[in-house]
Design an enzyme around this catalytic site. Sequence first.
Site, PDB file in Angstrom:
ATOM      1  N   GLU A 102       0.835  -1.204   0.000  1.00  0.00           N
ATOM      2  CA  GLU A 102       0.000   0.000   0.000  1.00  0.00           C
ATOM      3  C   GLU A 102       0.870   1.256   0.000  1.00  0.00           C
ATOM      4  O   GLU A 102       2.063   1.204   0.309  1.00  0.00           O
ATOM      5  CB  GLU A 102      -0.950   0.011   1.198  1.00  0.00           C
ATOM      6  CG  GLU A 102      -0.265   0.122   2.542  1.00  0.00           C
ATOM      7  CD  GLU A 102      -1.157   0.761   3.611  1.00  0.00           C
ATOM      8  OE1 GLU A 102      -1.664   1.882   3.389  1.00  0.00           O
ATOM      9  OE2 GLU A 102      -1.303   0.144   4.684  1.00  0.00           O
ATOM     10  N   LYS A 142      -3.793  -1.697  15.652  1.00  0.00           N
ATOM     11  CA  LYS A 142      -3.269  -0.763  16.649  1.00  0.00           C
ATOM     12  C   LYS A 142      -4.291  -0.565  17.749  1.00  0.00           C
ATOM     13  O   LYS A 142      -5.489  -0.530  17.482  1.00  0.00           O
ATOM     14  CB  LYS A 142      -3.030   0.597  15.989  1.00  0.00           C
ATOM     15  CG  LYS A 142      -1.737   0.666  15.235  1.00  0.00           C
ATOM     16  CD  LYS A 142      -1.266   2.109  15.211  1.00  0.00           C
ATOM     17  CE  LYS A 142       0.165   2.172  14.773  1.00  0.00           C
ATOM     18  NZ  LYS A 142       0.306   2.393  13.342  1.00  0.00           N
TER      19      LYS A 142
HETATM   20  N1  PSU Z   1      -2.900   1.777  10.548  1.00  0.00           N
HETATM   21  C1  PSU Z   1      -1.570   1.821  10.671  1.00  0.00           C
HETATM   22  N2  PSU Z   1      -0.818   2.421   9.724  1.00  0.00           N
HETATM   23  C2  PSU Z   1      -1.396   2.965   8.599  1.00  0.00           C
HETATM   24  C3  PSU Z   1      -2.808   2.888   8.454  1.00  0.00           C
HETATM   25  C4  PSU Z   1      -3.518   2.282   9.432  1.00  0.00           C
HETATM   26  O1  PSU Z   1      -1.059   1.342  11.666  1.00  0.00           O
HETATM   27  O2  PSU Z   1      -0.675   3.514   7.744  1.00  0.00           O
HETATM   28  C5  PSU Z   1      -3.444   3.418   7.190  1.00  0.00           C
HETATM   29  C6  PSU Z   1      -3.713   2.270   6.197  1.00  0.00           C
HETATM   30  O3  PSU Z   1      -3.556   2.760   4.881  1.00  0.00           O
HETATM   31  C7  PSU Z   1      -5.161   1.935   6.451  1.00  0.00           C
HETATM   32  C8  PSU Z   1      -5.720   3.322   6.718  1.00  0.00           C
HETATM   33  O4  PSU Z   1      -5.804   1.306   5.367  1.00  0.00           O
HETATM   34  O5  PSU Z   1      -4.719   3.958   7.501  1.00  0.00           O
HETATM   35  C9  PSU Z   1      -7.021   3.278   7.445  1.00  0.00           C
HETATM   36  O6  PSU Z   1      -7.557   4.558   7.501  1.00  0.00           O
HETATM   37  P1  PSU Z   1      -9.073   4.755   8.003  1.00  0.00           P
HETATM   38  O7  PSU Z   1      -9.014   4.404   9.460  1.00  0.00           O
HETATM   39  O8  PSU Z   1      -9.347   6.210   7.745  1.00  0.00           O
HETATM   40  O9  PSU Z   1      -9.931   3.837   7.180  1.00  0.00           O
END
Ligand code: PSU
Length: 310
Positions: free
Chosen positions: A31, A165
Amino acid sequence: MTAPDPLAPTISYAPEVAAAKAEGRPIVALESTIITHGMPFPGNLTMARSVEAIIRAEGAVPATIAVIDGVLHAGLDDGQLKALARTKGAMKLSRADLAFAIAEGKTGATTVAATMIGAALAGIGVFATGGIGGVHRNAENTFDISADLEELARTAVIVVCAGAKAILDIPKTLEVLETRGVPVVTLGSVEFPAFWSRGSGLTSPLTLDDAEAIARFQAVRRTLGLGGGVLVANPIPEEYEIPRETMETFIARALGDADAAGISGKAVTPYLLGRLFEITEGRSLAANIGLVENNARLAARIAVAMRDTA
Ligand code: PSU
Ligand code: MN
């Protein structure tokens, strides 16, 4: 020459990825939101380069997914990776806005959800990342649940992460995955990991011990026509682990700051990640890079094993 058909999704393949596809060699998707919104420069670039090298060393080919000036890429060259790592203006793309960025000629980084979509379009069945989005704490009031969970339910890509996390509500995240029929498999442990920590205190729904078993599992799912992805949780290597209690105080501070600053929507996850890097003075960044490298290695081994079970 006819005009390009806007309904035909076109992907620009890096030469290395195109060759691997033609020869049927294993490929691992990566990603790009982790690069633009998940880690600060230059650690993000160090991470992006090192995971690619690890995947190659395991006999697979890396394909970082991103939208650059309206073109969906599978595989970036070093110049593109560097530009993405430095940029402040990239959109954060999920299922809702991936097509918008392509239609409008924008540059955007793909989240887990959008990377799964790109990987599936490119015929790539495995993807390595750090952490997934999930159900946020207090979601019963904010309704903040990442589109990553829904994507895991619909798109047939194996996602290798280090668990979730603890900025998220991990029990609720596991509940949603179960409801949506997404298998959650922890490698070599009965406990689901919590990103910086090897344990979350929660039992992993499923456990498997090696890449071959994970590849076999997905092959059976495919035979049964089940569709959708598999979430593989790979505990952080011990040398990088930060104890759960230590992280919990930092997380409480970051969450308090986000609340006070009125952060909402797509900005929540990047804000919390950024604050945690500041609060831990880089310790969490080193751990984050270590765990992504570890996930890239496992994903490459799964991709190699999938070719054998295909
Ligand atoms: N959690 C992490 N590192 C990240 C992300 C999430 O520990 O970089 C990023 C990933 O790209 C994940 C996105 O798909 O955040 C999720 O964002 P949201 O919670 O807005 O869907
Ligand atoms: Mn959200």
